[in-house]
Design an enzyme around this catalytic site. Structure first.
Site, PDB file in Angstrom:
ATOM      1  N   SER A   6     -16.728 -49.149  -9.911  1.00 62.60           N
ATOM      2  CA  SER A   6     -16.007 -47.916  -9.581  1.00 62.60           C
ATOM      3  C   SER A   6     -14.519 -48.151  -9.336  1.00 62.60           C
ATOM      4  O   SER A   6     -13.705 -47.261  -9.570  1.00 62.60           O
ATOM      5  CB  SER A   6     -16.647 -47.265  -8.349  1.00 62.60           C
ATOM      6  OG  SER A   6     -16.627 -48.148  -7.242  1.00 62.60           O
TER       7      SER A   6
ATOM      8  N   ASP B   1     -12.479 -44.252   2.097  1.00 61.30           N
ATOM      9  CA  ASP B   1     -13.797 -44.779   2.470  1.00 61.30           C
ATOM     10  C   ASP B   1     -13.786 -46.269   2.766  1.00 61.30           C
ATOM     11  O   ASP B   1     -14.839 -46.864   3.015  1.00 61.30           O
ATOM     12  CB  ASP B   1     -14.819 -44.488   1.370  1.00 61.30           C
ATOM     13  CG  ASP B   1     -14.411 -45.069   0.018  1.00 61.30           C
ATOM     14  OD1 ASP B   1     -13.418 -45.822  -0.032  1.00 61.30           O
ATOM     15  OD2 ASP B   1     -15.083 -44.770  -0.990  1.00 61.30           O
TER      16      ASP B   1
ATOM     17  N   HIS C 299     -12.524 -47.866  -1.871  1.00 64.97           N
ATOM     18  CA  HIS C 299     -11.725 -47.458  -3.026  1.00 64.97           C
ATOM     19  C   HIS C 299     -10.252 -47.358  -2.648  1.00 64.97           C
ATOM     20  O   HIS C 299      -9.904 -46.969  -1.527  1.00 64.97           O
ATOM     21  CB  HIS C 299     -12.235 -46.133  -3.574  1.00 64.97           C
ATOM     22  CG  HIS C 299     -13.623 -46.232  -4.109  1.00 64.97           C
ATOM     23  ND1 HIS C 299     -14.730 -45.830  -3.395  1.00 64.97           N
ATOM     24  CD2 HIS C 299     -14.100 -46.715  -5.291  1.00 64.97           C
ATOM     25  CE1 HIS C 299     -15.820 -46.039  -4.104  1.00 64.97           C
ATOM     26  NE2 HIS C 299     -15.464 -46.584  -5.265  1.00 64.97           N
TER      27      HIS C 299
END
Length: 796
Positions: A94, A270, A273
């Site tokens: 991600s 978070d 990221h």
């Protein structure tokens, strides 16, 4: 007592630190720094591509500075030109997907981050043959290996750029176990040869894992610690570095992302990221790494290949090399001859004289050209060779205003009485040019053009230079009536000699050094305006001058011509579009830059000429009091003008601070800048005491102001003024001190060389001067023709 101590202190400083000793010290600095950077560069220091990807620091909020080189901020048009017909692939988890989106937003700013996050994503630009894919491979495993193997074995389209990185999923799924780390090593070891093979023809980037902000991590991510991320990064570095140590093909390790995240991860939503601004920086680093060698931006020195030498540069280098070798040979034989002579009082006296005092004219010429050749070698090393580092500018109020306070203090400390007490006397104009030039230098190196009030005041300083040009030349012609070719050649030589040499050495057009073409153009306008029949100036032995009405008519005619030229840009460009005139005023094939510079200060020279005319008329009418300590006008008039000047000066500054944008300010600047210039002149000259003293510190710099303005382009700033030259890496303050010291002394030496060459090459006899001027014109015509021929060959 205090005054006596002050005077003794100044004498003590001047006795031990004179200009000759300072230049010797500067030569020592240059030799040591050149050797040090050469050793560092060629014996393990790496190149600018490695610096871009592996190291750097933040200059300010969201402004990343790679160590030793400059990043270019790419525009959409530049990116599409660079990546046309290219296929780029991002492979990973991600966080790599985040980088993928930041990358394609540089290509198309309207892209939104949407869709299934755990699937492949494809982007194609509809207007250009350009494709960017994201492939979801969150772990370094056999699936990732098969992907690379397929690109090697199959004939399908292979990516031109591959950006890959993964580890956090392995840590999360295996709960941070050491077995997962060992499996990661095994898998990456099997993938490394495939990456090597692809790196032979493609650009492969391995992204090291960024740190996390552990306090913000959710419970199911608590096992992703910075300690474990460090172990995975160490494993990747050991495997990829060892597998490519002796190979020409090399996987590029992207370390800078980790450094950037260490500074910005607190802004993560978070804890895992990256913040958007951080990944945008990473995407721009990738763009610079690949595209700089294709686009070749002026302000992007990272990964920028050296430009090939032009034929003119090669010929210039050969000429200076011959001069230096010839000077060494002549010096050797002269030294041998002098040693063979018996010692005596005559020789002792000669030894006390300067080195050049006993040289013949050809020897002086050779000696001056040799010194100039060595200096030009330093210019080339600083801004054309891949030796010294360069960094980008970053403006803060402190970087501009703190040095400004320093020079004001020094200027006040070094003051002296003027030889004359007339308005705008020689010492005062040198002082004026000196402090203006120092402020302009601070403005350039601090990047203060982004701060509009400072920008507008600097525009006034440039206009003031042109005002002085009009004032000084008008005054000379008005008083002397001398329009001889010798005088004109001397002025043109002093103005243009350094710039012409730099055009040859640095491979830059004449218009690049915009101020010199501007001043040269306006000098020729002044000469033409006053020199045409009937000539303006002294008419007879009694010193009578031209009738006032003649001068007024000429000034009005000049005003009319300026208004007509400025009325239409197309008409203006038509006037200057004829070859070879166009070659002098074009920048990158267009005349827009010349139009902008000319229009911005189009009335400044005329204002200076009119002020000189008005001053001469008032002085001839005995309406001025210029004695020592006397106010310029009657006490009542002096008080009124002084108060009005202060009000106007401050009002203009307030207007600059309230101006909305540069375009609006520049539109009004030609009409209002003269108000602040005249206000300063009156404030500086109305009080008798103020008029009779000057700053010797500022005046010293004023005498070499032209050389300072030109030399800064390449040996103080860098990348053609877009960045800052770095001689002392890792210490910005010390670097500025050393580079400034060398830069100022080089400018002073060039000023002396120019003065020597003027005396040698420009005779007082007008007929001989005319012949030499024609020879120079033929030489320059040949250079322009050769330059045009080279450009035509490049286009073929």
């Amino acid at each position: 007592m205090a005054a006596q101590a002050y005077a003794m202190g100044r004498r003590e400083i001047n006795q031990h630190f004179n200009i000759r000793n300072a230049k010797l010290l500067a030569i020592g600095f240059v030799l040591i720094l050149t050797a040090g950077h050469g050793i560092h560069r060629f014996y393990g220091g790496g190149d600018s591509c490695e610096w871009l990807l592996s190291s750097g620091r933040f200059l300010g909020e969201n402004v990343w500075q790679p160590n030793g080189c400059m990043m270019h901020k790419y525009k959409i048009s530049e990116v599409k030109s660079c990546l046309m017909n290219k296929y780029i692939t991002f492979i990973g988890d991600s966080r790599i997907r985040q980088l993928f989106y930041s990358f394609i937003k540089i290509i198309s700013s309207g892209v939104k981050e949407e869709g299934n996050k755990h699937e492949n994503i494809s982007f194609e630009d509809g207007k250009n043959p350009l494709k960017v894919d994201f492939l979801w491979y969150p772990e370094v495993n056999n699936s990732m290996r098969d992907c690379f193997k397929a690109w090697i074995e199959d004939t399908q389209q292979k990516p031109h750029i591959i950006v890959v990185g993964a580890a956090t999923w392995s840590i999360k799924i295996q709960n941070g176990s050491m077995e997962a780390l060992e499996q990661y090593r095994i898998n990456l070891t099997s993938i490394a040869p495939l990456l090597e093979k692809l790196a032979e023809t493609k650009d492969i980037y391995w992204i090291l894992q960024d740190p996390v902000y552990e306090d913000l991590l959710s419970e199911n991510r608590k096992m992703i610690t910075n300690q474990r991320i460090g172990l995975y990064n160490d494993a990747a570095l050991n495997i990829l570095n060892s597998s490519t140590r002796n190979m020409a093909a090399k996987v590029k390790i992207f370390r800078a992302s980790k450094l950037i995240a260490e500074e910005t991860m607190a802004g993560s939503l978070d804890g895992l990221h990256l913040p958007e601004t951080t990944r945008d920086i990473n995407a721009m680093i990738l763009m610079n790494s690949y595209c700089n060698k294709i686009v070749k931006p002026i302000d992007g020195s990272c990964c920028l290949p050296l430009a090939p030498l032009s034929l003119i540069q090669k010929l210039t280098g050969c000429f200076f090399s011959i001069c230096i070798i010839g000077c060494l040979v002549v010096t050797y034989f002269c030294h041998t001859w002098r040693r063979s002579k018996p010692n005596g009082d005559v020789e002792s006296e000669e030894e006390k004289k300067p080195v050049t005092a006993s040289l013949s004219t050809p020897e002086k010429l050779l000696f001056s050209l040799s010194k100039l050749g060595l200096i030009m070698g330093y210019f080339f090393l600083c801004d054309r060779a891949d030796l010294f580092m360069k960094e980008q500018k970053y403006y803060t109020h402190s970087t501009f205003f703190i040095p400004l306070v320093y020079i004001i203090v020094l200027g006040v400390f070094y003051n002296d009485n003027t030889k004359e007490t007339t308005m705008l006397n020689r010492e005062q104009t040198d002082e004026w040019k000196g402090w203006m030039q120092l402020i302009i230098l601070i403005y350039h190196i601090s990047g203060a053009s982004t701060f509009l009030p400072v920008y507008m005041h600097i525009r006034v300083l440039v206009a003031a230079y042109l005002f002085q040009t009009g004032y000084g030349h008008f005054s000379y012609f008005w008083k002397s009536g001398e329009y001889g070719i010798s005088r004109i050649c001397q002025i043109l030589f002093r103005l243009n000699f350094l710039v012409v040499v730099l055009c040859l050495v640095m491979n830059r057009p004449y218009q690049f050094y915009y101020f010199v073409p501007l001043v040269t153009f306006w000098f020729m306008v002044i000469y033409g305006t006053l020199g045409i029949w009937p000539q303006t100036g002294k008419k007879d032995e009694n010193g009578s001058c031209s009738p006032y009405w003649e001068v007024v008519l000429k000034l009005l005619a000049l005003l009319l011509c300026i208004c007509l030229l400025s009325a239409s840009q197309s008409s203006f460009e038509n006037v200057f579009s004829l070859w070879p005139i166009s070659k002098l005023f074009e920048w990158q094939g267009f005349l827009h830059e010349w139009w902008f510079r000319w229009k911005l200060d189009r009335f400044a020279v005329l204002h200076g000429m009119f002020f000189a005319f008005l001053y001469g008329a008032l002085k001839k009418s005995h309406l001025l009091s210029e004695g020592k300590g006397e106010t310029l006008f009657t006490p009542r008039m002096s008080s009124f003008l002084l108060f009005t000047s202060v009000v106007v000066f401050l009002t203009y500054s307030i207007w600059c601070a309230s101006c909305k944008n540069k375009a609006e300010c520049n539109e009004h600047h030609p009409y209002f800048s003269v108000l602040q210039i005249l206000s300063f002149v009156l404030i500086r000259n109305i009080p008798g005491y103020v008029r009779s003293v000057y700053s010797s510190f500022f005046a010293w710099f004023g005498k070499i102001s032209l050389e300072l303005f030109i030399c800064q382009y390449h040996i103080w700033l860098a990348a053609d003024t877009k960045g800052i030259l770095v001689l002392i890496p890792g210490s910005p303050v010390l670097n500025i001190i050393i580079s400034t010291f060398i830069f100022v002394l080089v400018a002073h030496e060039i000023s002396q060389i120019t003065n020597d060459l003027v005396q040698i090459t420009i005779p007082k006899d007008n007929s001989v001067a005319l012949k030499r001027m024609l020879c120079v014109a033929i030489f320059l015509f040949g250079i322009l023709a050769l330059s045009s021929f080279e450009q035509m060959n490049k286009l073929k």
